[in-house]
Scaffold this motif. Structure first.
Motif, PDB file in Angstrom:
ATOM      1  N   LYS A 102     -42.838 -24.516  -6.191  1.00 40.10           N
ATOM      2  CA  LYS A 102     -41.839 -24.112  -5.087  1.00 40.10           C
ATOM      3  C   LYS A 102     -42.455 -24.390  -3.669  1.00 40.10           C
ATOM      4  O   LYS A 102     -42.208 -24.823  -2.680  1.00 40.10           O
ATOM      5  CB  LYS A 102     -41.283 -22.833  -5.253  1.00 40.10           C
ATOM      6  N   LYS A 146     -44.705 -18.585 -14.698  1.00 44.40           N
ATOM      7  CA  LYS A 146     -44.359 -18.142 -13.265  1.00 44.40           C
ATOM      8  C   LYS A 146     -45.205 -18.732 -12.225  1.00 44.40           C
ATOM      9  O   LYS A 146     -44.837 -19.463 -11.170  1.00 44.40           O
ATOM     10  CB  LYS A 146     -44.449 -16.585 -13.282  1.00 44.40           C
ATOM     11  N   TYR A 178     -35.179 -19.231 -11.139  1.00 43.44           N
ATOM     12  CA  TYR A 178     -35.543 -20.511 -11.270  1.00 43.44           C
ATOM     13  C   TYR A 178     -34.979 -21.061 -12.470  1.00 43.44           C
ATOM     14  O   TYR A 178     -34.362 -20.467 -13.446  1.00 43.44           O
ATOM     15  CB  TYR A 178     -37.142 -20.361 -11.796  1.00 43.44           C
ATOM     16  N   MET A 231     -44.086 -21.022  -8.953  1.00 46.03           N
ATOM     17  CA  MET A 231     -44.423 -20.690  -7.552  1.00 46.03           C
ATOM     18  C   MET A 231     -45.037 -21.761  -6.807  1.00 46.03           C
ATOM     19  O   MET A 231     -44.925 -22.006  -5.750  1.00 46.03           O
ATOM     20  CB  MET A 231     -45.086 -19.348  -7.727  1.00 46.03           C
ATOM     21  N   ARG A 232     -46.149 -22.370  -7.548  1.00 38.75           N
ATOM     22  CA  ARG A 232     -46.762 -23.602  -6.900  1.00 38.75           C
ATOM     23  C   ARG A 232     -46.195 -24.591  -6.719  1.00 38.75           C
ATOM     24  O   ARG A 232     -46.079 -25.348  -5.629  1.00 38.75           O
ATOM     25  CB  ARG A 232     -48.217 -23.763  -7.754  1.00 38.75           C
ATOM     26  N   ILE A 283     -38.059 -16.258  -2.556  1.00 42.08           N
ATOM     27  CA  ILE A 283     -39.012 -16.726  -3.640  1.00 42.08           C
ATOM     28  C   ILE A 283     -38.610 -16.078  -5.006  1.00 42.08           C
ATOM     29  O   ILE A 283     -38.906 -16.449  -5.990  1.00 42.08           O
ATOM     30  CB  ILE A 283     -40.592 -16.145  -3.454  1.00 42.08           C
ATOM     31  N   GLU A 284     -37.838 -14.661  -4.746  1.00 43.16           N
ATOM     32  CA  GLU A 284     -37.391 -14.034  -5.958  1.00 43.16           C
ATOM     33  C   GLU A 284     -36.028 -14.567  -6.720  1.00 43.16           C
ATOM     34  O   GLU A 284     -35.539 -14.282  -7.498  1.00 43.16           O
ATOM     35  CB  GLU A 284     -37.241 -12.493  -5.538  1.00 43.16           C
ATOM     36  N   ARG A 304     -39.835 -13.332   0.644  1.00 43.32           N
ATOM     37  CA  ARG A 304     -39.739 -12.797  -0.692  1.00 43.32           C
ATOM     38  C   ARG A 304     -38.431 -12.728  -1.370  1.00 43.32           C
ATOM     39  O   ARG A 304     -38.301 -13.090  -2.318  1.00 43.32           O
ATOM     40  CB  ARG A 304     -40.324 -11.360  -0.687  1.00 43.32           C
TER      41      ARG A 304
END
Length: 181
Positions: free
Chosen positions: A154, A147, A10, A151-152, A6-7, A3
């Motif tokens: 990444k 977002k 970007y 996310m996808r 991911i945070e 997490r």
């Protein structure tokens, strides 16, 4: 533990020839905690991405760093590109095509935007690999749709390197039912 990774912030490259639209998209993206680089033309964006001096499909063939940039920005990863469709010189559509033709950059999600609601233009962009097509003026609700693509993208880069840009290509058309011919 994942997490935290991911945070991370970007990085979005925003391209528009209109200073007003550039400032608006920059403000909206920064409000949503994105790192933003703005460019005023397709040529400048290609230069920033390292695609300007290369021709054909050999784009970035000698580059060892994925999504590295040129000039005084060394190896800054670009996670998403949002570009205006209509710009002088290299259009946003041309920029989209060059990115999707690049072996190195093709997995970066690209979002198109335009003040003109032209169904054939929207379809062409989606068929070329654009993730979304926003009508101007871009709003916070539009920025909130970015977002999942980030996310996808990444996760796609980590797990399936060539699959990030082909999911839900048709979704924006369902969200724009106001097209009248």
């Amino acid at each position: 533990m994942n997490r935290v990774a991911i945070e991370t912030q970007y990085h979005v490259l925003a391209v528009d020839d209109s200073i007003i639209d550039r400032k608006l998209i920059e403000r909206l993206l920064k409000t949503s905690s994105y790192q933003v680089t703005v460019m005023e033309s397709g040529v400048k964006a290609l230069e920033y991405l390292g695609l300007l001096d290369d021709h054909d499909e050999n784009i970035n063939a000698n580059s060892n760093s994925k999504y590295s940039t040129t000039g005084n920005h060394n190896e800054i990863e670009v996670n998403l590109i949002i570009t205006d469709y209509s710009m002088p010189g290299i259009t946003g559509y041309d920029l989209l095509r060059k990115i999707k033709e690049s072996r190195v950059l093709k997995d970066i999600p690209v979002v198109m935007m335009s003040s003109e609601n032209v169904p054939s233009r929207i379809n062409s962009c989606l068929e070329q690999g654009a993730e979304e097509f926003f009508l101007k003026p871009v709003q916070q609700s539009d920025v909130n749709k970015l977002k999942p693509h980030l996310m996808r993208g990444k996760l796609g880069k980590e797990n399936e390197p060539n699959s990030a840009t082909i999911i839900n290509k048709r979704k924006p058309m369902e969200e724009c039912p106001s097209v009248v011919t």
